[in-house]
Write an enzyme that holds these catalytic residues in place. Structure first.
Site, PDB file in Angstrom:
ATOM      1  N   CYS A  70       1.139  -1.290  -0.417  1.00 46.04           N
ATOM      2  CA  CYS A  70       0.085   0.216  -0.245  1.00 46.04           C
ATOM      3  C   CYS A  70       1.217   1.001   0.034  1.00 46.04           C
ATOM      4  CB  CYS A  70      -0.818  -0.366   1.206  1.00 46.04           C
ATOM      5  SG  CYS A  70      -1.856   1.446   1.729  1.00 46.04           S
ATOM      6  N   CYS A 209      -0.246   4.780  -6.300  1.00 47.47           N
ATOM      7  CA  CYS A 209      -1.240   3.381  -6.088  1.00 47.47           C
ATOM      8  C   CYS A 209      -1.384   1.986  -6.089  1.00 47.47           C
ATOM      9  CB  CYS A 209      -3.089   4.082  -5.939  1.00 47.47           C
ATOM     10  SG  CYS A 209      -3.994   3.771  -4.771  1.00 47.47           S
TER      11      CYS A 209
HETATM   12  N1  DGL Z   1      -4.272   0.743  -1.046  1.00 47.11           N
HETATM   13  C1  DGL Z   1      -4.350   1.858  -1.442  1.00 47.11           C
HETATM   14  C2  DGL Z   1      -2.337   2.662  -2.181  1.00 47.11           C
HETATM   15  O1  DGL Z   1      -2.304   2.217  -2.814  1.00 47.11           O
HETATM   16  C3  DGL Z   1      -4.851   2.635  -1.973  1.00 47.11           C
HETATM   17  C4  DGL Z   1      -6.460   2.562  -1.475  1.00 47.11           C
HETATM   18  C5  DGL Z   1      -6.518   3.014  -0.296  1.00 47.11           C
HETATM   19  O2  DGL Z   1      -6.837   4.344  -0.585  1.00 47.11           O
HETATM   20  O3  DGL Z   1      -6.555   2.859   0.819  1.00 47.11           O
HETATM   21  O4  DGL Z   1      -2.488   3.558  -1.887  1.00 47.11           O
END
Ligand code: DGL
Length: 289
Positions: A70, A209
């Site tokens: 993430c 992301c």
């Molecule tokens: N997994 C998050 C990221 O890579 C995107 C989803 C979220 O906002 O939790 O930033």
């Protein structure tokens, strides 16, 4: 001991699957905090609290090494986790994020692009800038609002290559579009998010992301600069890390097992997981408390 892959939700499955494809021999535990997703618009304090709980859970579940797939978690909580949580709780284990490898890959792509500049790789830039010093180049970043606000990409890109100009744009609508299978609506939304980056004549674009990896082909069609996608970068960087750290690698078990756990489970999460990562992904419900 296993490799843990953490994400706020299910987008990280795209990264986990590409890591597993590259390094299939290891045992993996994927944890998606679907109960509390999205992280992308939360405060740093909250994200840090969530990450400490996730790290506790993954380390107690025999993970030697945890990848924060993430971007939001990597941007907001990695440094504090490495500087405070690990020394206090698990000094011999490791947590790695995705921001540094992505920043390094973007700079590597710039260097490669510069060598090929005579062949016209920088289509968006003014002609004079083709021969400009690399420090005058501009890297675009699409990410969640918290990742953009954290300034982590600007910091890391400038650490790797001082003087790089970082042009960021939060793209909050892309995550729900991917999660709701809204690919046919992505074109104009993407166009809107890419417009300010095109205007600033970026030389490469970081997809900051997890979910954006699902859109990389479409993004490559809509912008003509190198696009750095986490599913293509993180597995290579991890393979390289394990080669350079035999003291960690030797502790990893190699039975090719995969476990996928989530903190909330519904039919639509199942459907999304299978859409992103294939039929074999079997989600199991767990709790971090
Ligand atoms: N997994 C998050 C990221 O890579 C995107 C989803 C979220 O906002 O939790 O930033």
């Amino acid at each position: 001991m296993r490799i843990g892959v953490f994400d706020s939700g299910l987008g990280g499955l795209l990264i986990a699957q590409s890591i597993i494809k590259r390094l299939p021999q290891y045992d993996y535990l994927y944890l998606g905090d679907t109960k509390r997703v999205p992280y992308g618009n939360r405060s740093q304090k909250t994200i840090h609290e969530f990450i400490s709980q996730a790290l506790d859970y993954l380390f107690k579940s025999d993970c030697e090494l945890i990848i924060l797939a993430c971007n939001t978690a990597s941007a907001e909580a990695l440094r504090k986790s490495q500087q405070e949580y690990l020394p206090r709780n698990y000094p011999d284990r490791r947590v790695l994020g995705v921001v540094i490898p992505m920043a390094e890959a973007a700079v590597e792509a710039l260097s490669a692009g510069k060598e090929m500049a005579g062949a016209g790789t920088r289509s968006a830039g003014p002609v004079g800038s083709l021969s400009a010093d690399i420090s005058a180049t501009r890297v675009g970043v699409l990410a969640t609002a918290s990742t953009v606000e954290s300034g982590a990409y600007a910091r890391e890109l400038n650490r790797v290559r001082p003087g790089i100009v970082v042009v960021q744009n939060p793209a909050p609508l892309l995550v729900p579009l991917v999660e709701n299978d809204g690919f046919k609506y992505v074109g104009p939304v993407l166009d809107d998010y890419l417009a300010p980056l095109r205007e600033r004549q970026i030389d490469s674009l970081i997809l900051g992301c997890t979910h954006y990896a699902a859109l990389k082909d479409q993004i490559r069609e809509q912008i003509s600069v190198p696009v750095i996608s986490p599913d293509e970068v993180v597995p290579e960087k991890l393979a390289d890390y394990l080669e350079r750290h035999p003291e960690i690698e030797s502790k990893l078990s190699k039975k090719a097992s995969r476990t996928y756990e989530v903190t909330d489970l519904t039919e639509s999460y199942y459907a999304l997981a299978r859409r992103l990562a294939g039929k074999d992904v079997d989600l199991q419900l767990t709790s971090l408390s």
